[in-house]
Motif scaffolding. Structure first.
Motif, mmCIF file in Angstrom:
data_model
loop_
_atom_site.group_PDB
_atom_site.id
_atom_site.type_symbol
_atom_site.label_atom_id
_atom_site.label_comp_id
_atom_site.label_asym_id
_atom_site.label_seq_id
_atom_site.Cartn_x
_atom_site.Cartn_y
_atom_site.Cartn_z
ATOM 1 N N ASN A 61 -110.401 7.602 7.723
ATOM 2 C CA ASN A 61 -110.885 6.417 8.422
ATOM 3 C C ASN A 61 -112.027 5.808 7.619
ATOM 4 O O ASN A 61 -112.480 6.382 6.633
ATOM 5 C CB ASN A 61 -111.325 6.770 9.846
ATOM 6 N N TYR A 62 -112.496 4.651 8.061
ATOM 7 C CA TYR A 62 -113.581 3.962 7.340
ATOM 8 C C TYR A 62 -114.970 4.356 7.839
ATOM 9 O O TYR A 62 -115.959 4.201 7.120
ATOM 10 C CB TYR A 62 -113.406 2.446 7.450
ATOM 11 N N SER A 63 -115.032 4.833 9.084
ATOM 12 C CA SER A 63 -116.330 5.221 9.653
ATOM 13 C C SER A 63 -116.083 6.203 10.788
ATOM 14 O O SER A 63 -115.224 5.958 11.646
ATOM 15 C CB SER A 63 -117.068 3.985 10.166
ATOM 16 N N PHE A 64 -116.832 7.269 10.802
ATOM 17 C CA PHE A 64 -116.602 8.311 11.804
ATOM 18 C C PHE A 64 -117.347 7.972 13.096
ATOM 19 O O PHE A 64 -118.299 8.652 13.508
ATOM 20 C CB PHE A 64 -117.043 9.673 11.271
ATOM 21 N N THR A 65 -116.899 6.889 13.742
ATOM 22 C CA THR A 65 -117.429 6.462 15.025
ATOM 23 C C THR A 65 -116.266 6.347 16.009
ATOM 24 O O THR A 65 -115.122 6.145 15.590
ATOM 25 C CB THR A 65 -118.147 5.105 14.917
ATOM 26 N N ILE A 105 -112.475 5.244 14.861
ATOM 27 C CA ILE A 105 -111.409 6.255 14.896
ATOM 28 C C ILE A 105 -110.262 5.786 15.786
ATOM 29 O O ILE A 105 -109.083 5.945 15.446
ATOM 30 C CB ILE A 105 -111.958 7.613 15.371
ATOM 31 N N LEU A 106 -110.596 5.181 16.927
ATOM 32 C CA LEU A 106 -109.556 4.681 17.823
ATOM 33 C C LEU A 106 -108.793 3.523 17.187
ATOM 34 O O LEU A 106 -107.574 3.407 17.349
ATOM 35 C CB LEU A 106 -110.176 4.241 19.154
ATOM 36 N N VAL A 127 -101.208 1.678 21.582
ATOM 37 C CA VAL A 127 -101.674 1.003 20.362
ATOM 38 C C VAL A 127 -102.621 -0.132 20.714
ATOM 39 O O VAL A 127 -103.737 -0.231 20.189
ATOM 40 C CB VAL A 127 -100.472 0.463 19.545
ATOM 41 N N PHE A 128 -102.185 -1.014 21.607
ATOM 42 C CA PHE A 128 -103.004 -2.170 21.959
ATOM 43 C C PHE A 128 -104.277 -1.757 22.688
ATOM 44 O O PHE A 128 -105.343 -2.352 22.480
ATOM 45 C CB PHE A 128 -102.198 -3.146 22.818
ATOM 46 N N THR A 129 -104.191 -0.745 23.532
ATOM 47 C CA THR A 129 -105.363 -0.299 24.290
ATOM 48 C C THR A 129 -106.455 0.220 23.356
ATOM 49 O O THR A 129 -107.633 -0.141 23.485
ATOM 50 C CB THR A 129 -104.973 0.809 25.282
ATOM 51 N N THR A 130 -106.078 1.062 22.417
ATOM 52 C CA THR A 130 -107.070 1.646 21.509
ATOM 53 C C THR A 130 -107.538 0.662 20.436
ATOM 54 O O THR A 130 -108.646 0.796 19.922
ATOM 55 C CB THR A 130 -106.497 2.908 20.826
#
Length: 226
Positions: A110-114, A118-119, A43-46
């Motif tokens: 998601n809010y933006s497909f980047t 996404i992460l 969780v923290f890494t992403t």
């Protein structure tokens, strides 16, 4: 940044320090789900990949680094330093049951497909269910050390304070993050379920006689029918 956000961060940090302190003092990680800790490290890494691209404040940067360090030190202690005390037989939750739907949902909602967005979304969804292996482990063994329940308490308090933070931000800034709020509510419900079972089905401070000493131990809380 309002007081609920700060108190939430401090509660979260205290939970992690309590867990690390418990492992270090006792030289034992029995009763702690290594799988939950792996999920929290993920969780923290992403979530904190923006450390390399976006500076918000010294407070924000320091807290992110501290959370990352605490998460990975905890995982290292469980699977490295004190691996002989790790209860792998009871830490059996299937992580793919969480990771597969979370990954899928992150691509769909998601809010933006980047990549970074996404992460980040993946980290929000994953955090809402990352505690499930720990709760599953408690349900399987039927007991939890009191320090583990304190850890869970402060994690639950962190989520509750963040809900208050979002309410406050909506009132003062008209800010609303649907993904974070919905995921936070789901996560809070899991903690509420734990404390409901703790209050209604727990036998708190179960006393036991320590063999050969005549002293009583109050180190665990027993759960019935969890």
């Amino acid at each position: 940044m309002n007081v609920f956000r700060i108190l939430g961060d401090l509660s979260h940090l205290l939970a992690m320090i309590l867990l690390l302190g418990k492992i270090w003092r006792s030289k034992c990680c029995a009763g702690i789900s290594g799988k939950s800790q792996i999920l929290f490290a993920l969780v923290f890494t992403t979530r904190y990949l923006d450390l390399f691209t976006n500076f918000i404040s010294i407070y924000n940067t320091v807290m992110k680094v501290v959370f990352l360090l605490c998460a990975y030190v905890t995982v290292y202690m469980i699977y490295g330093t004190f691996r002989k005390t790790f209860d792998s037989e009871n830490d059996t939750f299937r992580l793919e049951f969480l990771l597969v739907p979370v990954i899928g949902l992150s691509f769909l909602e998601n809010y933006s497909f980047t990549p970074l967005e996404i992460l980040w979304t993946f980290s929000i969804y994953l955090e809402s269910v990352a505690i499930l292996p720990q709760l599953f482990m408690i349900s399987k063994t039927g007991e939890a050390e009191t320090i583990t329940t304190h850890y869970l308490f402060f994690l639950g308090l962190y989520r509750a304070l963040y809900l208050a933070n979002w309410i406050r931000r909506y009132q003062t800034e008209n800010f609303y993050d649907q993904i974070a709020v919905v995921s936070g509510v789901v996560q809070t419900i899991f903690y509420c379920d734990f404390f409901y079972l703790y209050v209604t089905k727990g036998r708190c401070w179960e006393s036991r006689v320590v063999a050969g000493t005549g002293l009583r131990s109050y180190s665990s809380i027993q759960f019935e029918g969890i």
